[in-house]
Design an enzyme around this catalytic site. Structure first.
Site, PDB file in Angstrom:
ATOM      1  N   LYS A 186       0.841  -1.191   0.000  1.00 56.57           N
ATOM      2  CA  LYS A 186       0.000   0.000   0.000  1.00 56.57           C
ATOM      3  C   LYS A 186       0.880   1.246   0.000  1.00 56.57           C
ATOM      4  O   LYS A 186       1.465   1.612   1.007  1.00 56.57           O
ATOM      5  CB  LYS A 186      -0.924   0.051   1.226  1.00 56.57           C
ATOM      6  CG  LYS A 186      -2.056   1.101   1.048  1.00 56.57           C
ATOM      7  CD  LYS A 186      -2.448   1.805   2.308  1.00 56.57           C
ATOM      8  CE  LYS A 186      -1.562   2.962   2.650  1.00 56.57           C
ATOM      9  NZ  LYS A 186      -1.689   4.128   1.723  1.00 56.57           N
ATOM     10  N   GLY A 239       7.461   5.447   8.176  1.00 57.71           N
ATOM     11  CA  GLY A 239       6.705   6.676   8.386  1.00 57.71           C
ATOM     12  C   GLY A 239       6.977   7.248   9.759  1.00 57.71           C
ATOM     13  O   GLY A 239       8.048   7.036  10.345  1.00 57.71           O
ATOM     14  N   SER A 240       6.010   7.943  10.291  1.00 55.72           N
ATOM     15  CA  SER A 240       6.193   8.635  11.558  1.00 55.72           C
ATOM     16  C   SER A 240       6.205   7.668  12.735  1.00 55.72           C
ATOM     17  O   SER A 240       5.620   6.588  12.678  1.00 55.72           O
ATOM     18  CB  SER A 240       5.081   9.670  11.763  1.00 55.72           C
ATOM     19  OG  SER A 240       3.852   9.029  12.051  1.00 55.72           O
ATOM     20  N   THR A 241       6.843   8.087  13.819  1.00 57.24           N
ATOM     21  CA  THR A 241       6.869   7.284  15.031  1.00 57.24           C
ATOM     22  C   THR A 241       5.464   7.132  15.617  1.00 57.24           C
ATOM     23  O   THR A 241       5.125   6.069  16.156  1.00 57.24           O
ATOM     24  CB  THR A 241       7.824   7.915  16.057  1.00 57.24           C
ATOM     25  OG1 THR A 241       9.157   7.888  15.513  1.00 57.24           O
ATOM     26  CG2 THR A 241       7.827   7.164  17.376  1.00 57.24           C
ATOM     27  N   VAL A 243       2.568   6.928  14.018  1.00 56.88           N
ATOM     28  CA  VAL A 243       1.844   5.880  13.295  1.00 56.88           C
ATOM     29  C   VAL A 243       2.483   4.521  13.555  1.00 56.88           C
ATOM     30  O   VAL A 243       1.793   3.501  13.654  1.00 56.88           O
ATOM     31  CB  VAL A 243       1.794   6.194  11.787  1.00 56.88           C
ATOM     32  CG1 VAL A 243       1.106   5.065  11.023  1.00 56.88           C
ATOM     33  CG2 VAL A 243       1.054   7.499  11.544  1.00 56.88           C
ATOM     34  N   GLY A 244       3.807   4.486  13.691  1.00 55.29           N
ATOM     35  CA  GLY A 244       4.480   3.236  14.033  1.00 55.29           C
ATOM     36  C   GLY A 244       3.983   2.672  15.349  1.00 55.29           C
ATOM     37  O   GLY A 244       3.797   1.458  15.504  1.00 55.29           O
ATOM     38  N   GLU A 262      10.599   1.526  10.195  1.00 52.40           N
ATOM     39  CA  GLU A 262      11.581   2.597  10.066  1.00 52.40           C
ATOM     40  C   GLU A 262      10.825   3.904  10.272  1.00 52.40           C
ATOM     41  O   GLU A 262       9.984   4.287   9.458  1.00 52.40           O
ATOM     42  CB  GLU A 262      12.286   2.592   8.708  1.00 52.40           C
ATOM     43  CG  GLU A 262      13.382   3.651   8.643  1.00 52.40           C
ATOM     44  CD  GLU A 262      14.240   3.575   7.401  1.00 52.40           C
ATOM     45  OE1 GLU A 262      14.918   4.582   7.100  1.00 52.40           O
ATOM     46  OE2 GLU A 262      14.237   2.528   6.740  1.00 52.40           O
ATOM     47  N   CYS A 296      13.921  10.903   6.329  1.00 58.33           N
ATOM     48  CA  CYS A 296      14.020  10.431   7.705  1.00 58.33           C
ATOM     49  C   CYS A 296      15.443  10.484   8.232  1.00 58.33           C
ATOM     50  O   CYS A 296      15.658  10.614   9.440  1.00 58.33           O
ATOM     51  CB  CYS A 296      13.450   9.021   7.837  1.00 58.33           C
ATOM     52  SG  CYS A 296      14.192   7.818   6.710  1.00 58.33           S
ATOM     53  N   GLU A 394      10.741  16.373  14.950  1.00 57.96           N
ATOM     54  CA  GLU A 394      11.076  16.071  13.562  1.00 57.96           C
ATOM     55  C   GLU A 394      10.213  16.959  12.665  1.00 57.96           C
ATOM     56  O   GLU A 394       9.014  16.735  12.517  1.00 57.96           O
ATOM     57  CB  GLU A 394      10.828  14.592  13.232  1.00 57.96           C
ATOM     58  CG  GLU A 394      11.266  14.256  11.818  1.00 57.96           C
ATOM     59  CD  GLU A 394      10.957  12.838  11.402  1.00 57.96           C
ATOM     60  OE1 GLU A 394      11.737  12.263  10.628  1.00 57.96           O
ATOM     61  OE2 GLU A 394       9.926  12.304  11.851  1.00 57.96           O
TER      62      GLU A 394
END
Length: 498
Positions: A186, A239-241, A243-244, A262, A296, A394
């Site tokens: 996706k 992606g972002s932390t 969302v991780g 990552e 990143c 960030e």
């Protein structure tokens, strides 16, 4: 830096795309129209997939995995497909780079360089497919032999971001395929075209149907459902932390699927007084401006030895003023457009926060008007305190915050003063100092007297809240395998019951 390069060619009308499942192109129920961030005109239309479409894709990937058409063939056969894909990508290099530039806003020269790296990823993964192996234990006694088998983990869900749509895709897909896994990908809905073009490339290369599937749509719908899906064995997310962290919860609440993450970074570039200051300044300008800072591993914290700080900041500011900002389709452009309107606003908001907090703008600090495009000047802040938002958050844009240090210990302490640990760069002529600091700074990737260098042979990944796992190289193949311990009795078993 205030002059923008002239525009070049654009598509006459948006290109239409479906989505790709089980070796076939399908039409979605809805359409997402993407405008080029560098030009403000529509360039592509992609499908808005549904949960049902995702379920179909996962089912196709599961069938392909279980029937052994990919998971059970030899590493040599997998390598052959990957090498053919590399050759086809060489042939379509300019086409893929063109669409990457249109949807993302990055300079065409940068996009072409990224495609070359992607070709190398397929070639490296082909070698890794043949080299992947387990282990044996011949030390269990004369009647017992042990083997360790590496087996593909199964169906992988791959969620890729908008900042490097094709690069990040290709730092994962070839290595996932080398392991024998099947995929459902996706991409970000704003940069989906090159992920769909890869479906054409892999099909032409001979990849069996159902092994590589692409569903397009929003992260909140398709991405979330992917992390929750009970028939996906592993999810790789970049992606972002924030969302991780949501991925971790979703995986735990579903089937405890494995995760590769990552995530964010607030990466230091440490410059000692004994460094080649000219080279370090050029690297710092590149490190914060590459991909408009939407990277990143972007070096967004400059940590420079106090006795050369003024000299270095002046040198760096002079270089940053000469960066060529302009139309992404112009080969002379070094910095293109910000990819999304939301990110454009976020970056400008952070610049204003830095000014309001008392940091001094040495260069940049403003947007550039260029028709319908979204452009921001690479910005250097001096006199930044470590509690400022521009120092801790960030920003994901071309904004560099400068700090000073007196001792090696202080430089290391500042470098590690972040929740992230993705990358770092160090500049010094003292090898002993370089190795000492390298050992002490917490970062998954480290560059000494260079920046953003390396190839697909080396692993990618972060420390702390910058993620889990490793991508690329043999590490990136092993990441998508699971280990099975096998014990073989060689003699007659000693009976338990007599």
């Amino acid at each position: 830096m205030d002059q923008l390069a002239p525009r070049q060619r654009l598509p006459e009308e948006p290109r239409q795309f479906g989505f790709f499942v089980d070796g076939q192109w399908k039409t979605g129920q809805g359409v997402f129209e993407r405008s080029s961030p560098g030009h403000g005109v529509p360039v592509s239309r992609t499908a808005r997939c549904t949960i049902e479409d995702l379920n179909d894709a996962v089912a196709a990937a599961r069938r392909a995995f279980e029937n052994g058409s990919w998971s059970e063939i030899s590493g040599a056969e997998r390598a052959g497909v990957l090498l053919r894909a590399a050759e086809i990508l060489k042939r379509r290099r300019e086409e893929v780079a063109y669409w990457e530039t249109l949807e993302n806003g990055k300079p065409i020269s940068q996009a072409l360089g990224e495609i070359d790296h992607c070709i190398a990823c397929f070639e490296t993964a082909a070698g890794a497919a043949r080299a992947l192996h387990g282990d044996s234990f011949n030390n269990l006694g004369k009647n017992l032999f042990g083997m360790v088998l590496r087996e593909p983990i199964g169906v992988v869900g791959l969620i890729t971001p908008w900042n490097f749509p094709f690069l990040i895709l290709c730092e994962r897909v070839p290595f996932i395929l080398a392991s024998g896994c099947t995929l459902v990908v996706k991409p970000s809905e704003v940069t989906s075209v090159t992920t769909l073009l890869l479906a054409e490339i892999l099909a032409e290369a001979g990849l069996p149907r159902g092994v590589y599937n692409v569903v397009t749509g929003s992260g909140r719908t398709i991405g979330q459902a992917m992390t929750e899906h009970a028939d996906i064995d592993m999810v790789s997310f970049t992606g972002s932390t924030a969302v991780g962290r949501a991925c971790v919860h979703a995986a735990a609440d579903s089937n405890f699927k494995k995760l590769g993450l990552e995530l964010g970074g607030k990466n230091p570039i440490i410059v000692f007084a004994d460094a080649d200051l000219e080279a370090a300044a050029d690297a710092a300008a590149f490190g914060i401006s590459f991909n408009t800072g939407q990277c990143c591993v972007s070096s967004s914290r400059l940590i420079v030895e106090a006795k050369v700080a003024s000299e270095f900041e002046e040198l760096l500011a002079s270089k940053m003023k000469r960066i060529v900002i302009g139309d992404p389709l112009d080969p002379a452009t070094q910095v293109g457009a910000i990819t999304t309107e939301a990110q454009n606003k976020t970056i400008l908001d952070y610049i204003e926060k830095g000014k309001a907090a008392g940091a001094k703008v040495l260069v940049g600090g403003a947007k550039l008007d260029h028709g319908g495009g979204q452009y921001i000047q690479p910005t250097l802040f001096s006199g930044v305190r470590r509690d400022m938002a521009i120092a801790t958050d960030e920003i994901f844009g071309p904004v560099l915050s400068s700090f000073t240090f007196e001792t090696v210990d202080e430089a290391v302490q500042i470098a590690n003063d972040t929740v992230y640990g993705l990358a770092a760069s160090l500049w010094t002529s003292d090898v002993s100092k370089a190795l000492s600091v390298t050992r002490r700074v917490k970062a998954g990737r480290f560059w000494v007297n260079t920046i953003m260098a390396g190839g697909p042979e080396m692993p990618l990944g972060g420390f702390k809240q910058s993620g889990w796992g490793r991508e690329a190289g043999i590490y990136g193949v092993e990441e998508y395998t699971q280990i099975k311990s096998v014990h073989v009795e060689l003699g007659k078993r000693q009976p338990w019951i007599v």
